[in-house]
Structures are given as structure tokens and as C-alpha cells.
Design an enzyme around this catalytic site. Structure first.
Site, PDB file in Angstrom:
ATOM      1  N   GLU A  48      10.466-112.145  10.690  1.00 35.59           N
ATOM      2  CA  GLU A  48      11.441-112.703   9.743  1.00 35.59           C
ATOM      3  C   GLU A  48      10.758-113.632   8.745  1.00 35.59           C
ATOM      4  OE1 GLU A  48      14.685-111.963  13.167  1.00 35.59           O
ATOM      5  OE2 GLU A  48      14.024-114.032  12.836  1.00 35.59           O
ATOM      6  N   LYS A  51      15.979-118.771  17.172  1.00 35.14           N
ATOM      7  CA  LYS A  51      16.182-118.487  15.743  1.00 35.14           C
ATOM      8  C   LYS A  51      17.117-119.546  15.135  1.00 35.14           C
ATOM      9  CE  LYS A  51      14.974-113.678  16.420  1.00 35.14           C
ATOM     10  NZ  LYS A  51      15.159-112.275  16.013  1.00 35.14           N
ATOM     11  N   GLY A  88      16.413-107.127  17.089  1.00 33.38           N
ATOM     12  CA  GLY A  88      17.826-107.338  16.791  1.00 33.38           C
ATOM     13  C   GLY A  88      18.584-106.071  16.450  1.00 33.38           C
ATOM     14  N   SER A 146      14.450-106.627  21.113  1.00 36.12           N
ATOM     15  CA  SER A 146      15.624-106.215  21.894  1.00 36.12           C
ATOM     16  C   SER A 146      15.352-106.144  23.402  1.00 36.12           C
ATOM     17  CB  SER A 146      16.190-104.891  21.361  1.00 36.12           C
ATOM     18  OG  SER A 146      16.591-105.029  20.004  1.00 36.12           O
ATOM     19  N   ASN A 150      13.237-117.248  21.651  1.00 36.32           N
ATOM     20  CA  ASN A 150      13.318-117.635  20.242  1.00 36.32           C
ATOM     21  C   ASN A 150      14.794-117.771  19.865  1.00 36.32           C
ATOM     22  OD1 ASN A 150      13.067-117.995  17.499  1.00 36.32           O
ATOM     23  ND2 ASN A 150      12.239-115.956  17.072  1.00 36.32           N
TER      24      ASN A 150
END
Length: 248
Positions: free
Chosen positions: A97, A13, A171, A211, A11
Site C-alpha cells: 500500500e 492498517k 485484502g 488474506s 498489521n
């Protein structure tokens, strides 16, 4: 029962330029990737065409989100039809998110899942608890409720990958231990067995996100119910190749 093929999603992002993503793509195209692992990269929508045009065809491309209808007066949104028109085959839905930064509800995510599947896209459907929910002991309750809404909208489980991403690990550098990840994945599979079917429980890939790094991926990948990863930050780095090859 056929073994579930390992699935690794990257991903990206809201990151990258044509130059930096071009370098990343060249690295993926020239790397030796485990041939039993399915790899999909989720690009920012403005780079979907760029990613699909440049990535080796054996690597899939996903959008990071989409809307619940094919077209219309929805400024700023993209539809599964557009994603497919760019040659991409997947969409990530329900990422934490989207849920927690942009306020997407379970109901909306369910509607998106239904429309994406009707449109022929594969769906990487994300679920996961926040830190306060884990500390309150409500992890199962939260992820079962999220999974329920997804399940109500799935017509073909063969097109769905379920991504468990504990929000407290995304993250933050905190990773769920392999045991914590396995525990939730095992419970999710049991939920599918009880609420959907034995066949779906046995075949659907449940991947872990939060992570994941080159350093921790092998131990995570060794867990029986961890069928792959959804990788954030590390998917933009050379170590993504190590993560893809975690089962090699």
C-alpha cells in the site's frame, strides 16, 4: 542450524479506535499464545503509545511506516527515533500500500530500511508482485529486484524479517496456495544464499502475507520456508489468536 522462530505480525492498517483496539489488546493479553512464536502488532502511529502501554510486554509493537531521517521539516512524517521513544521496537517498510497507493519507490524504501536499522529498530521489509506481473511470469524478477534494494541497505540481518505479500492476495480474499507461497519463499531463500550468505539464508525469517485467515493458516504454516505471517484484516479479529498458534 537453529530452527527459525515463527513470527506473526498483525498489521492493523488504518483501523481502530481506542475502544476497539483496547478490546483487541485485552483479548491478546488474556489469550494463550504459543510461547515459541514472536508476535508483533503494527499500530497506526497515533496509537503507538497506546498500544505499547497496554499490550503485554511479550508482544512487540511496530509502526507501519517511517521516514529516512531522525527529525526535521517533514510535516506528517514520523522517525525511527520517535517510534523508539514510544517504546516500539519494529517498523513495517515497503508495504504494497505504501508502494502502490502512495507511490514509494524502491530507492526510498531502501533508504528507510537503512535509517531504521541504524536507529536500532527491527524491520519487517515487504516485497511482492502485482497480479499482472504474476500473469506475465515476472514474479521472480519483481521480488528479486525489490529484495536486492532492501539487501543493499541491511547492516544486520538479525533485525530483519522479510515479508512476501503477493499484491493480488492482499485484502482480496484470494490467498496464494501453500504451494505458491512455498515456491516463492524457497526461491527468495535461494536468492539470499546466492547474493548474501548461507548464514542469512538459513536464519532470516521469510513470512507470508495476503488474506491469511484462521482457516488457511495451518496449511500455510506447514510449508518449510514459510516462517510466519503478516496478517491484515484478520489481525483485528479473534481469529488472530488462531493464526498466532498456527504452529502450536
Amino acid at each position: 542450524m537453529a530452527a527459525r522462530s515463527f513470527f506473526v505480525g498483525g498489521n492493523w492498517k488504518m483501523n481502530g479506535t481506542k475502544e476497539s483496539l483496547g478490546d483487541l489488546i485485552t483479548g491478546l493479553n488474556t489469550a494463550s499464545l504459543h510461547d515459541q512464536t514472536e508476535v508483533v502488532c503494527a499500530a497506526p502511529s497515533i496509537y503507538l503509545d497506546f498500544a505499547r502501554s497496554n499490550l503485554d510486554p511479550k508482544i512487540g509493537v511496530a509502526a507501519q511506516n517511517c521516514y529516512k531521517v531522525a527529525k526535521g521539516a517533514f510535516t506528517g512524517e514520523i522517525s525511527p527515533a520517535m517510534i523508539k521513544d514510544c517504546g516500539a521496537d519494529w517498523v513495517v517498510l515497503g508495504h504494497s500500500e505504501r508502494r502502490h497507493v502512495f507511490g514509494e519507490s524502491d530507492e526510498l524504501i531502501g533508504q528507510k530500511v537503512a535509517h531504521a536499522l541504524e536507529s536500532g529498530l527491527g524491520v519487517i521489509a515487504c516485497i511482492g508482485e502485482k497480479l499482472e506481473e504474476r500473469e506475465a511470469g515476472s514474479t521472480e524478477e519483481v521480488v528479486y529486484a525489490q529484495t536486492q534494494v532492501i539487501a543493499e541497505n541491511v547492516t544486520d540481518w538479525g533485525k530483519v524479517v522479510l515479508a512476501y505479500e503477493p499484491v493480488w492476495a492482499i485484502g482480496t480474499g484470494k490467498t496464494a496456495t501453500p504451494e505458491q507461497a512455498q515456491e516463492v519463499h524457497e526461491k527468495l531463500r535461494a536468492w539470499l544464499r546466492a547474493n548474501v550468505s548461507d548464514d542469512v539464508a538459513d536464519t532470516v525469517r521469510i513470512i507470508y502475507g495476503g488474506s491469511v485467515t484462521g482457516a488457511n493458516c495451518r496449511e500455510l504454516a506447514s510449508q518449510g520456508d514459510v516462517d510466519g505471517f503478516l496478517v491484515g484484516g484478520a489481525s483485528l479479529k479473534p481469529e488472530f489468536i488462531d493464526i498466532i498458534n498456527a504452529r502450536a
